[in-house]
Design an enzyme around this catalytic site. Structure first.
Site: not given
Ligand code: AP5
Ligand code: MG
Length: 214
Positions: A127, A171
């Site tokens: 990504r 994660r």
């Molecule tokens: P992308 O769309 O970026 O995926 P995503 O599901 O948004 O993945 P994240 O890594 O952002 O999820 P996350 O839950 O770990 O992170 P968050 O920021 O919420 O797509 C991923 C990749 O695949 C990209 O390169 C894209 O281009 C590609 N792609 C997409 N669709 C595709 C398809 N159909 N086919 C092929 N390729 C595709 O959280 C980060 C951190 O914040 C957590 O680890 C935690 O520490 C903290 N945090 C956030 N929210 C909370 C909460 N509610 N409680 C506690 N801690 C939290």
């Molecule tokens: Mg995300």
């Protein structure tokens, strides 16, 4: 339309969120994005969150619930919202339901995007995200038109600090242990739909529109 996007890290929540909010004209609330913005600004909240995020652990519930419910009080959420990455534990889901009930609201749909672990690892380590507007690309799957440059706003693309092999794997593990039980939670509530996240970006979006309606 009060929506939740559920699914493991790398499932495509952020990618689909960008399309959903444009079509349905609702705000995108990503707790991960809120934390990353705070880290960038060097706030106290950012400092606290960073410790957990760098290890791929969850930020403590109390902190997340307060931030998310505060955001939901904003005026732009009155006709609907799309939650991305929140709730992530049963405790957070219960607090969210309590908060919404207090406002005479409820969650209408939970969209659960499912992708296998091998594919998740490929997606997370490949990504690239825009430094400025947050648009998400993939070096192989969804490459930008010009390498290293955002198609949307022309700013440079960077790799997220938590998109290395070790943190990404943790994660996914944390998702399986702490977030997956939410599938059952929303099955009981009867408002969850499951979407195969491996069928291509446009097909995933079409499946979501089929569920939500035009
Ligand atoms: P992308 O769309 O970026 O995926 P995503 O599901 O948004 O993945 P994240 O890594 O952002 O999820 P996350 O839950 O770990 O992170 P968050 O920021 O919420 O797509 C991923 C990749 O695949 C990209 O390169 C894209 O281009 C590609 N792609 C997409 N669709 C595709 C398809 N159909 N086919 C092929 N390729 C595709 O959280 C980060 C951190 O914040 C957590 O680890 C935690 O520490 C903290 N945090 C956030 N929210 C909370 C909460 N509610 N409680 C506690 N801690 C939290
Ligand atoms: Mg995300």
């Amino acid at each position: 339309m009060n929506l939740i996007l559920l699914g493991p890290p790398g499932a495509g929540k952020g990618t689909q969120a960008a399309k959903i909010i444009e079509k349905y004209n609702i705000p995108h609330i990503s707790t991960g994005d809120i934390f990353r913005a705070n880290i960038k600004e060097g706030t106290e909240l950012g400092k606290k969150a960073q410790e957990y995020m760098n290890k791929g652990e969850l930020v403590p519930d109390e902190l997340v619930v307060e931030i998310a419910t505060d955001r939901l009080k904003a005026d732009d959420c009155k006709d609907g919202f799309l939650l991305d990455g929140f709730p992530r534990t049963v405790f957070q889901a219960e607090k969210l339901d309590e908060f919404l009930a207090g406002q005479g609201k409820k969650i209408d749909h939970v969209l659960d995007i499912d992708v296998n672990k091998e594919e998740l690892m490929i997606r997370l380590t490949g990504r690239r995200v825009c430094k400025t507007c947050g648009a998400s690309f993939h070096v192989v799957n969804i490459p930008p038109k010009v390498e290293g440059i955002c198609d949307v706003c022309g700013a440079p693309l960077i790799q997220r600090a938590d998109d290395n092999e070790e943190t990404a794997a943790n994660r996914i593990e944390v998702y399986n242990n702490e977030t997956k039980p939410l599938i059952d939670y929303y099955e009981k509530a009867g408002n969850i739909s499951h979407i195969d996240g491996t069928i291509g970006l446009e097909n995933v979006f079409n499946a979501i529109v089929d569920i939500l309606g035009e």
